[in-house]
Write a protein that holds these residues in place. Structure first.
Motif, PDB file in Angstrom:
ATOM      1  N   LEU A   7      43.287  44.422  45.904  1.00 52.34           N
ATOM      2  CA  LEU A   7      42.342  45.524  45.760  1.00 52.34           C
ATOM      3  C   LEU A   7      42.490  46.575  46.851  1.00 52.34           C
ATOM      4  CD1 LEU A   7      39.223  43.305  44.962  1.00 52.34           C
ATOM      5  CD2 LEU A   7      40.788  44.397  43.337  1.00 52.34           C
ATOM      6  N   ARG A   8      42.758  46.130  48.070  1.00 54.59           N
ATOM      7  CA  ARG A   8      42.864  47.042  49.216  1.00 54.59           C
ATOM      8  C   ARG A   8      43.576  46.299  50.340  1.00 54.59           C
ATOM      9  NH1 ARG A   8      39.103  45.610  53.104  1.00 54.59           N
ATOM     10  NH2 ARG A   8      37.518  44.098  52.399  1.00 54.59           N
ATOM     11  N   GLY A  15      46.828  42.143  52.319  1.00 50.15           N
ATOM     12  CA  GLY A  15      46.189  42.545  51.081  1.00 50.15           C
ATOM     13  C   GLY A  15      44.936  41.717  50.840  1.00 50.15           C
ATOM     14  N   PRO A  32      48.014  47.443  47.553  1.00 47.55           N
ATOM     15  CA  PRO A  32      46.955  47.635  46.558  1.00 47.55           C
ATOM     16  C   PRO A  32      47.550  47.876  45.174  1.00 47.55           C
ATOM     17  CG  PRO A  32      46.450  48.864  48.563  1.00 47.55           C
ATOM     18  CD  PRO A  32      47.842  48.345  48.724  1.00 47.55           C
ATOM     19  N   SER A  59      52.906  47.178  42.782  1.00 50.03           N
ATOM     20  CA  SER A  59      52.127  48.391  42.944  1.00 50.03           C
ATOM     21  C   SER A  59      53.045  49.614  42.943  1.00 50.03           C
ATOM     22  CB  SER A  59      51.360  48.332  44.277  1.00 50.03           C
ATOM     23  OG  SER A  59      50.906  49.603  44.671  1.00 50.03           O
ATOM     24  N   ASN A  91      45.839  54.246  54.106  1.00 49.21           N
ATOM     25  CA  ASN A  91      45.260  52.996  54.575  1.00 49.21           C
ATOM     26  C   ASN A  91      44.860  53.054  56.040  1.00 49.21           C
ATOM     27  OD1 ASN A  91      45.307  50.597  52.523  1.00 49.21           O
ATOM     28  ND2 ASN A  91      47.147  51.802  52.086  1.00 49.21           N
ATOM     29  N   GLY A  94      41.650  54.597  56.284  1.00 53.05           N
ATOM     30  CA  GLY A  94      40.629  53.637  55.867  1.00 53.05           C
ATOM     31  C   GLY A  94      40.301  52.624  56.945  1.00 53.05           C
ATOM     32  N   ASP A  98      36.447  52.453  57.987  1.00 50.72           N
ATOM     33  CA  ASP A  98      35.747  51.189  57.741  1.00 50.72           C
ATOM     34  C   ASP A  98      35.172  50.622  59.029  1.00 50.72           C
ATOM     35  OD1 ASP A  98      35.143  48.757  56.029  1.00 50.72           O
ATOM     36  OD2 ASP A  98      36.461  47.858  57.541  1.00 50.72           O
ATOM     37  N   ASP A 110      36.174  58.519  55.903  1.00 51.73           N
ATOM     38  CA  ASP A 110      37.473  58.244  56.519  1.00 51.73           C
ATOM     39  C   ASP A 110      37.983  59.537  57.156  1.00 51.73           C
ATOM     40  OD1 ASP A 110      37.231  55.726  55.480  1.00 51.73           O
ATOM     41  OD2 ASP A 110      38.698  56.021  53.868  1.00 51.73           O
TER      42      ASP A 110
END
Length: 406
Positions: A7-8, A15, A32, A59, A91, A94, A98, A110
């Motif tokens: 998913l992320r 992962g 992802p 992916s 990423n 992110g 996060d 972000d």
């Protein structure tokens, strides 16, 4: 076993997927959108881990890694070589956002990120390890710090150092028997350095022979000798050598861009009193003085302070832990901090929060400790966050955060 969709990515690069029972599973070397077969699941109370299994669906963010070691030796030096660069940048943004939201409790999106000019061949320092049986010199496989694979060529390190390493590999008999680490470094003037770290008590008199053999191969070098627990000293090569063991950014070009941005965010500094904490070799201090600021700097590494004093200009420099000397400094108008990955000591955060300078610029190399330190600065509001990609192919990211008193 049911395959898992990624998913992320988590901050360390693994992962993140969900098992049928809802438990989170972490799988390294995935992207992802990947659909991955589970083959070696290790379940814990609240999460699970899996070694990379068979890739059932790839992916669209995947690319073929450039480095053979990344594939064949599971090299731990890079974590994201299997992602295209746009996905890497997304990423890393992110990771910062996060951490600030989840750990720092700051309601921010972000941040934007400044991409690197070079995504390979950029590192100017590389630390190589020796296996316990003394048979291999290289890097650790991912997640296995007790193992070492033989390094041939690191694709994120500058070619000047890799050519040096290629020559040293053929000269292994000239190295001391109890060598523990070899550090390769390229200084700002293009000088190459080899720091040979050995076990305590090991005496090595072969450094001049090693230098001569490298010069025969048209590779001039300064050789440093560092016994365990001792200071490094130049034993062959340049007489007045740059202190190769002091901290300096391994991606100098991007490091300069971070510093320039941070200083710009301080605003007008002429006639103002500025703290430069965790000052390193004094590059930020020098630029602040050139702009007319009165600067007090603090740095723990005595060799870095000596290098800063040798380079000039004259400044009030304190040597020691920031938390130990902070009360000796005069109250500042502005503060710039650039702490190590562990972040600021709680006493430093508390003193800055108490004094409430008109602007604090925080240069961070770890989003998690940045977020923690922001939590310790309740009197400050977060005005701006900017990420910089200093370490392409890895999960590391540099961040500049600008804060002002509420």
């Amino acid at each position: 076993m049911t395959p898992v969709r990624i998913l992320r990515l988590a901050a360390g690069g693994d992962g993140v997927g969900k098992l049928p029972d809802g438990k989170t599973v972490f799988i390294p070397r995935t992207a992802p959108g990947d659909l991955v077969e589970l083959v070696e699941l290790r379940e814990h109370k609240r999460f699970a881990r899996e070694r990379p299994g068979r890739l059932l669906e790839a992916s669209p963010e995947r690319v073929e890694p450039r480095c053979p070691h990344y594939i064949h030796d599971d090299c731990g030096g890079c974590q994201l070589q299997h992602l295209n660069y746009e996905a890497q940048l997304l990423n890393r943004r992110g990771f910062v956002g996060d951490a600030l939201r989840r750990l720092g409790k700051r309601d921010v999106p972000d941040p934007p990120i400044v991409p690197a000019a070079k995504i390979f061949d950029y590192r100017t320092k590389l630390t190589l390890h020796v296996s316990e049986d003394d048979r291999r010199i290289g890097l650790h496989p991912y997640g296995r710090p007790d193992q070492v694979f033989d390094l041939e060529w690191c694709h994120i390190t500058v070619p000047e150092l890799m050519e040096l390493w290629r020559a040293i590999r053929t000269l292994r008999p000239f190295l001391p028997p109890l060598v523990e680490q070899i550090v390769l470094r390229l200084d700002r003037n293009g000088g190459r350095h080899v720091v040979v770290r050995v076990s305590e008590g090991e005496v090595w008199d072969g450094f001049e022979r090693l230098r001569r053999e490298l010069e025969r191969r048209a590779i001039p070098v300064t050789i440093w000798y560092q016994p365990e627990g001792g200071a490094a000293r130049a034993v062959a090569g340049a007489g007045e050598a740059f202190p190769a063991t002091v901290f300096e950014q391994v991606h100098p070009e991007m490091g300069d861009r971070v510093r320039a941005f941070a200083l710009e965010q301080l605003g007008e500094v002429a006639g103002r009193r500025v703290w430069d904490l965790y000052a390193g070799i004094g590059e930020t201090t020098s630029q602040l003085i050139a702009k007319g600021a009165t600067v007090e700097s603090v740095e723990l590494d005595r060799r870095a302070v000596a290098e800063a004093e040798a380079r000039g200009p004259t400044a009030k420099r304190h040597t020691g832990r920031v938390e130990d000397v902070l009360r000796e400094l005069r109250p500042p108008d502005l503060v710039v901090v650039n702490p190590p990955r562990t972040g600021m000591d709680e006493r430093v955060s508390a003193e800055i929060d108490r004094l409430a300078p008109s602007r604090l610029v925080y240069i961070s190399c770890d989003p998690a400790t940045l977020a923690r330190d922001l939590q310790r600065l309740p009197r400050f509001r977060l005005c701006l966050v900017q990420a910089f990609d200093l370490f392409p192919q890895t999960t590391h990211v540099e961040t500049v955060a600008v804060l002002e008193p509420v």
